[in-house]
Design a protein around this motif. Structure first.
Motif, short mmCIF file in Angstrom:
data_model
loop_
_atom_site.label_atom_id
_atom_site.label_comp_id
_atom_site.label_asym_id
_atom_site.label_seq_id
_atom_site.Cartn_x
_atom_site.Cartn_y
_atom_site.Cartn_z
N SER A 1 -8.18 -25.89 -11.54
CA SER A 1 -9.27 -25.99 -10.53
C SER A 1 -9.09 -24.77 -9.63
CB SER A 1 -8.77 -27.07 -9.33
OG SER A 1 -8.80 -28.34 -10.15
N GLY A 2 -8.34 -23.72 -9.82
CA GLY A 2 -8.10 -22.31 -9.21
C GLY A 2 -7.95 -22.77 -7.67
N MET A 3 -8.77 -22.01 -6.83
CA MET A 3 -8.48 -21.84 -5.23
C MET A 3 -8.93 -23.58 -4.74
SD MET A 3 -6.92 -19.09 -4.85
CE MET A 3 -6.89 -19.31 -3.16
N ASP A 4 -9.68 -24.34 -5.58
CA ASP A 4 -9.81 -25.68 -4.86
C ASP A 4 -8.73 -26.26 -4.60
OD1 ASP A 4 -12.72 -24.91 -4.67
OD2 ASP A 4 -13.02 -25.72 -6.79
N THR A 5 -7.52 -25.74 -5.49
CA THR A 5 -6.35 -26.68 -5.35
C THR A 5 -5.55 -26.12 -3.90
OG1 THR A 5 -6.26 -26.61 -7.56
CG2 THR A 5 -4.15 -27.11 -6.58
N GLY A 6 -4.86 -26.98 -3.46
CA GLY A 6 -4.06 -26.78 -2.37
C GLY A 6 -4.95 -26.50 -1.12
N LYS A 7 -4.12 -25.78 -0.01
CA LYS A 7 -4.78 -25.76 1.24
C LYS A 7 -4.72 -24.52 1.87
CE LYS A 7 -3.86 -30.25 2.88
NZ LYS A 7 -4.23 -31.05 4.12
N PRO A 8 -5.83 -23.62 2.07
CA PRO A 8 -5.75 -22.01 2.72
C PRO A 8 -4.90 -22.12 3.76
CG PRO A 8 -7.79 -23.29 2.98
CD PRO A 8 -6.98 -24.29 2.69
N LEU A 9 -4.37 -20.80 3.63
CA LEU A 9 -3.30 -20.15 4.56
C LEU A 9 -4.27 -19.13 5.66
CD1 LEU A 9 -0.38 -19.60 2.34
CD2 LEU A 9 -0.65 -21.27 4.14
N ALA A 10 -3.36 -18.88 6.79
CA ALA A 10 -4.20 -18.07 7.65
C ALA A 10 -3.23 -16.92 7.93
CB ALA A 10 -4.47 -18.91 8.81
N GLY A 11 -3.95 -16.00 9.00
CA GLY A 11 -3.42 -14.88 9.28
C GLY A 11 -2.87 -13.84 8.26
N GLU A 12 -1.91 -13.26 7.92
CA GLU A 12 -1.43 -12.46 7.25
C GLU A 12 -1.63 -12.99 5.99
OE1 GLU A 12 -0.60 -9.14 7.38
OE2 GLU A 12 -0.76 -8.97 9.80
N ALA B 1 -4.38 -14.92 4.92
CA ALA B 1 -5.65 -15.30 4.73
C ALA B 1 -5.99 -14.85 3.31
CB ALA B 1 -6.50 -14.94 5.86
N GLY B 2 -6.66 -15.82 2.51
CA GLY B 2 -7.15 -15.56 1.00
C GLY B 2 -6.06 -16.03 0.02
N CYS B 3 -5.07 -16.76 0.71
CA CYS B 3 -3.98 -17.20 -0.22
C CYS B 3 -4.22 -18.71 0.12
CB CYS B 3 -2.66 -16.78 0.07
SG CYS B 3 -2.49 -15.23 -0.64
N ASN B 4 -3.76 -19.70 -0.86
CA ASN B 4 -3.63 -21.23 -0.97
C ASN B 4 -2.23 -21.33 -0.90
OD1 ASN B 4 -6.28 -21.21 -0.51
ND2 ASN B 4 -6.59 -22.94 -1.92
N LYS B 5 -1.76 -22.56 -0.55
CA LYS B 5 -0.29 -22.99 -0.71
C LYS B 5 -0.63 -24.59 -1.33
CE LYS B 5 0.05 -25.55 3.72
NZ LYS B 5 0.75 -25.46 5.03
N LEU B 6 0.37 -24.91 -1.98
CA LEU B 6 0.73 -26.18 -2.66
C LEU B 6 2.06 -26.46 -2.32
CD1 LEU B 6 -0.65 -26.58 -6.32
CD2 LEU B 6 -1.24 -27.79 -4.25
N LYS B 7 2.45 -27.75 -1.72
CA LYS B 7 3.75 -27.99 -1.30
C LYS B 7 3.88 -29.38 -1.72
CE LYS B 7 2.18 -30.15 3.08
NZ LYS B 7 2.09 -30.21 4.52
N ILE C 1 4.14 -23.13 -2.98
CA ILE C 1 3.80 -22.09 -3.91
C ILE C 1 2.82 -21.39 -3.17
CG2 ILE C 1 2.63 -21.80 -6.14
CD1 ILE C 1 3.70 -24.19 -7.31
N VAL C 2 2.68 -20.29 -3.06
CA VAL C 2 1.69 -19.38 -2.55
C VAL C 2 0.95 -18.50 -3.41
CG1 VAL C 2 1.09 -17.66 -0.84
CG2 VAL C 2 2.86 -19.25 -0.30
N PHE C 3 -0.48 -18.79 -3.62
CA PHE C 3 -1.22 -18.04 -4.96
C PHE C 3 -2.57 -17.89 -4.05
CE2 PHE C 3 -1.88 -22.56 -4.61
CZ PHE C 3 -3.24 -22.76 -5.04
N ARG C 4 -3.20 -16.82 -4.95
CA ARG C 4 -4.46 -16.01 -4.59
C ARG C 4 -5.27 -15.76 -5.80
NH1 ARG C 4 -3.26 -9.95 -2.89
NH2 ARG C 4 -2.11 -9.45 -4.78
#
Length: 98
Positions: free
Chosen positions: A36-47, A49-55, A63-66
């Motif tokens: 699912s790519g970036m449809d997985t996890g939740k978006p992060l903010a600040g520095e 931004a553009g990354c998502n996390k799964l926890k 897991i931080v990914f972009r």
């Protein structure tokens, strides 16, 4: 269509240092990210931004990914680690600046 997964030199080391139960969680999470790519996890903010996390709340792992900007759909794993004192997010920020 699936996504390809790439590692930074640091995130591969993060993965290699996980114990067996942690790897089971991360392997399942990577499968979800591949599907699912970036449809997985939740978006992060600040520095981050553009990354998502799964926890995994019980293990405390994140897991931080972009998504990489290429013609091929590639997801880069930036960091894997515990949230304790936001260490995984601080490390991810530092790695993205390199």
């Amino acid at each position: 269509m699936g996504f390809n997964i790439t590692w930074t030199q640091y995130s591969k080391s993060d993965y290699d240092n996980l114990d067996g139960s942690q790897r089971v969680f991360v392997d399942k999470a990577l499968l979800r990210i591949r599907e699912s790519g970036m449809d997985t996890g939740k978006p992060l903010a600040g520095e981050l931004a553009g990354c998502n996390k799964l926890k995994h709340r019980k293990m405390g792992l994140r897991i931080v990914f972009r998504q990489m900007e290429t013609h091929v759909q590639i997801i880069q794993i930036v960091a894997i680690g515990k949230r304790d004192s936001s260490v995984v997010y601080t490390e991810a920020e530092q790695r993205l600046k390199k």
